[in-house]
Scaffold this motif. Structure first.
Motif, PDB file in Angstrom:
ATOM      1  N   THR A  91       8.252   4.318  -6.045  1.00  0.00           N
ATOM      2  CA  THR A  91       9.323   5.099  -5.541  1.00  0.00           C
ATOM      3  C   THR A  91       9.062   6.342  -4.530  1.00  0.00           C
ATOM      4  N   GLU A  92       7.748   6.677  -4.245  1.00  0.00           N
ATOM      5  CA  GLU A  92       7.248   7.657  -3.515  1.00  0.00           C
ATOM      6  C   GLU A  92       7.772   7.664  -2.304  1.00  0.00           C
ATOM      7  N   ALA A  93       7.754   6.785  -1.125  1.00  0.00           N
ATOM      8  CA  ALA A  93       8.382   6.694  -0.052  1.00  0.00           C
ATOM      9  C   ALA A  93      10.086   6.783  -0.320  1.00  0.00           C
ATOM     10  N   TYR A  94      10.740   6.274  -1.056  1.00  0.00           N
ATOM     11  CA  TYR A  94      12.112   6.389  -1.399  1.00  0.00           C
ATOM     12  C   TYR A  94      12.498   7.668  -1.665  1.00  0.00           C
ATOM     13  N   ASP A  95      11.731   8.519  -2.550  1.00  0.00           N
ATOM     14  CA  ASP A  95      12.080   9.933  -2.773  1.00  0.00           C
ATOM     15  C   ASP A  95      11.857  10.623  -1.464  1.00  0.00           C
TER      16      ASP A  95
ATOM     17  N   ALA B  19       0.753  -1.301  -0.146  1.00  0.00           N
ATOM     18  CA  ALA B  19       0.219  -0.140   0.109  1.00  0.00           C
ATOM     19  C   ALA B  19       1.089   1.438   0.116  1.00  0.00           C
ATOM     20  N   ASP B  20       1.051   1.926  -1.157  1.00  0.00           N
ATOM     21  CA  ASP B  20       1.969   3.108  -1.383  1.00  0.00           C
ATOM     22  C   ASP B  20       1.735   4.279  -0.437  1.00  0.00           C
ATOM     23  N   ARG B  21       0.232   4.335  -0.108  1.00  0.00           N
ATOM     24  CA  ARG B  21       0.046   5.627   0.919  1.00  0.00           C
ATOM     25  C   ARG B  21       0.413   5.265   2.309  1.00  0.00           C
TER      26      ARG B  21
ATOM     27  N   PRO C 119      14.793   2.615  -5.845  1.00  0.00           N
ATOM     28  CA  PRO C 119      14.737   3.399  -7.018  1.00  0.00           C
ATOM     29  C   PRO C 119      14.088   2.854  -8.235  1.00  0.00           C
ATOM     30  N   GLN C 120      13.782   1.577  -8.361  1.00  0.00           N
ATOM     31  CA  GLN C 120      13.399   0.861  -9.671  1.00  0.00           C
ATOM     32  C   GLN C 120      11.564   0.709  -9.433  1.00  0.00           C
ATOM     33  N   THR C 121      11.171   0.838  -8.233  1.00  0.00           N
ATOM     34  CA  THR C 121       9.752   0.657  -8.200  1.00  0.00           C
ATOM     35  C   THR C 121       9.119   1.066  -6.989  1.00  0.00           C
TER      36      THR C 121
ATOM     37  N   ARG D 175      15.595 -14.900  -8.582  1.00  0.00           N
ATOM     38  CA  ARG D 175      14.618 -14.170  -9.149  1.00  0.00           C
ATOM     39  C   ARG D 175      14.636 -12.685  -8.549  1.00  0.00           C
ATOM     40  N   LEU D 176      15.683 -12.409  -7.991  1.00  0.00           N
ATOM     41  CA  LEU D 176      15.868 -11.080  -7.656  1.00  0.00           C
ATOM     42  C   LEU D 176      15.608  -9.809  -8.478  1.00  0.00           C
ATOM     43  N   ASP D 177      14.748  -9.013  -8.509  1.00  0.00           N
ATOM     44  CA  ASP D 177      14.561  -7.962  -9.608  1.00  0.00           C
ATOM     45  C   ASP D 177      14.217  -6.591  -9.234  1.00  0.00           C
ATOM     46  N   SER D 178      14.471  -6.233  -7.993  1.00  0.00           N
ATOM     47  CA  SER D 178      14.214  -4.847  -7.456  1.00  0.00           C
ATOM     48  C   SER D 178      15.075  -4.643  -6.008  1.00  0.00           C
ATOM     49  N   ARG D 179      15.143  -3.350  -5.921  1.00  0.00           N
ATOM     50  CA  ARG D 179      16.310  -3.090  -4.803  1.00  0.00           C
ATOM     51  C   ARG D 179      15.456  -2.328  -3.840  1.00  0.00           C
TER      52      ARG D 179
END
Length: 413
Positions: free
Chosen positions: A250-254, A215-217, A246-248, A288-292
């Motif tokens: 991204t709102e909380a990361y930013d 849940a992004d929010r 940074p790849q997916t 299967r790692l595909d996101s950081r």
């Protein structure tokens, strides 16, 4: 005269962040439409839990910590699984009974610490945040049993380093779910723990956290709460499974990287550094790692010296024996991140060096293990969905069906 003494002291600690993954697949619980379904499915899952597999994985993680020679280790999903027999959880809530026997099935944190001890490594549990604490009824060969899963974020610190001012908290942004067929509500909670660590005479704040996964929010609200809770007057090293990167998503990361820097992005921007995720049963042969989403962030004059992943190579898998057959497993469904950082001593307040009249001081210095209660920042409840990890899967599974989940996730993975 007056003057300011120069600041020259620095420390170079190595920190590791590791989502150790409780590693039990609870996806079938999403089909639960009634309390009877929950009992049956939870009982089947309990029967499949193999403590020896967790011990083997804990030993592999201890080996990673030893190889990294980490000063501080931030763990996520260091869960505790217990059973209560006879169970006292019914449709109306808890039916208190006498002669209740509580058994520990898996204590992943204790297994990791024991594996470190077995390697002659002395690490202290400097801080532990209990987040989701979910209890479900289950049918077992021994009759009605309650299964309780307690998720934990942890900071391990090498025993020769001083620690002080430990603090833990859960975020106010969380996800409630009703258990079908009952009047109970279970909550998916996330949180953090932090502690001040002194390495080579230099103090800094180390943090372990795990943010909401789907849940992004909610995740962004949790990031805001975390930023409000962290000190601004000394170096901070923020570690965790942030479920943002940074790849997916991204709102909380930013939001976090407005005031923190990312060790991987600073030192190896040309590499993907993927950390998530292997299959839930950990049995996939090819990665299967595909996101950081597992990160070491820093601020307060900190400078990264080195950064690397652990537990991501096929040769990092372990061999376990189950039901008379051998299989290879990844130590976790995540890879870990190890970073070495150059941390300066905090700049002191300008001090007067001329002769003055001494001022009496009151109070005493805090000692290792002292705790303080952080101040929570108010947040607004947002959209919700089940999160990653065992308590998350349980809470999401027993509360909503697949149609409800799809409406909540808004297309998130």
């Amino acid at each position: 005269g007056f003057g300011i003494e120069p600041v020259v002291a620095t420390a170079t600690p190595t920190v590791m962040t590791r989502n150790v993954s409780f590693g039990v697949s609870l996806g079938r619980l999403f089909d639960a439409d009634s309390l009877e379904d929950v009992r049956t499915i939870a009982g089947d899952i309990l029967e499949e839990v193999d403590p020896s597999t967790y011990e083997a994985r804990a030993d592999a993680i201890a080996g990673e910590i030893a190889a990294a020679d980490a000063d501080v280790v931030a763990l996520q999903e260091a869960a505790l699984l217990r059973t209560q027999n006879p169970g006292d959880l019914g449709a109306e809530g808890f039916e208190r009974r006498d002669c209740v026997v509580v058994g520990v099935v898996v204590d992943f944190l204790d297994m990791i610490v024991s594996a470190l001890d077995g390697r002659g490594l002395d690490y202290a549990v400097a801080a532990t945040a209990e987040t989701s604490d979910v209890e479900l009824p289950a049918d077992s060969p021994d009759g009605p049993t309650d299964v309780r899963i307690t998720d934990r974020n942890v900071l391990l610190v090498r025993d020769d380093h001083e620690t002080r001012r430990a603090a833990t908290d859960t975020y106010t942004a969380r996800i409630p779910f009703p258990v079908p067929g009952t009047r109970r509500i279970v909550e998916l909670r996330r949180g953090y723990c932090r502690v001040e660590v002194v390495v080579e005479g230099v103090p800094f704040t180390a943090v372990s956290t795990h943010l909401e996964s789907v849940a992004d929010r909610i995740r962004t609200q949790q990031a805001e709460e975390l930023l409000d809770a962290l000190p601004t007057t000394q170096p901070v090293v923020l570690c965790g499974d942030f479920n943002t990167g940074p790849q997916t998503n991204t709102e909380a990361y930013d939001r976090l990287t407005e005031s923190f820097d990312d060790a991987q992005a600073a030192l190896r921007p040309e590499r993907d550094g993927f950390t998530c995720c292997q299959m839930a049963n950990l049995e996939n042969d090819r990665s299967r790692l595909d996101s950081r989403v597992d990160l070491v962030l820093y601020r307060g004059g900190v400078r990264p010296v080195d950064v690397a992943r652990v537990g991501h190579r096929p040769e990092d898998r372990i061999t376990v024996s189950r039901d008379g057959e051998q299989s290879q497993l990844w130590p976790s469904d995540h890879a870990g991140v190890v970073a070495t950082l150059d941390i300066p001593e905090p700049t002191p307040t300008p001090r007067q060096t001329a002769v003055t009249t001494p001022t009496p001081q009151s109070g005493t210095a805090r000692t290792s293990g002292a705790t303080e209660t952080p101040t929570q920042s108010p947040t607004t409840q947002g959209e919700a969905g089940p999160g990653m990890g065992v308590p998350a899967a349980v809470a999401g599974a027993v509360g909503v069906g697949l149609l409800g989940i799809s409406r909540l996730l808004r297309g998130d993975e």
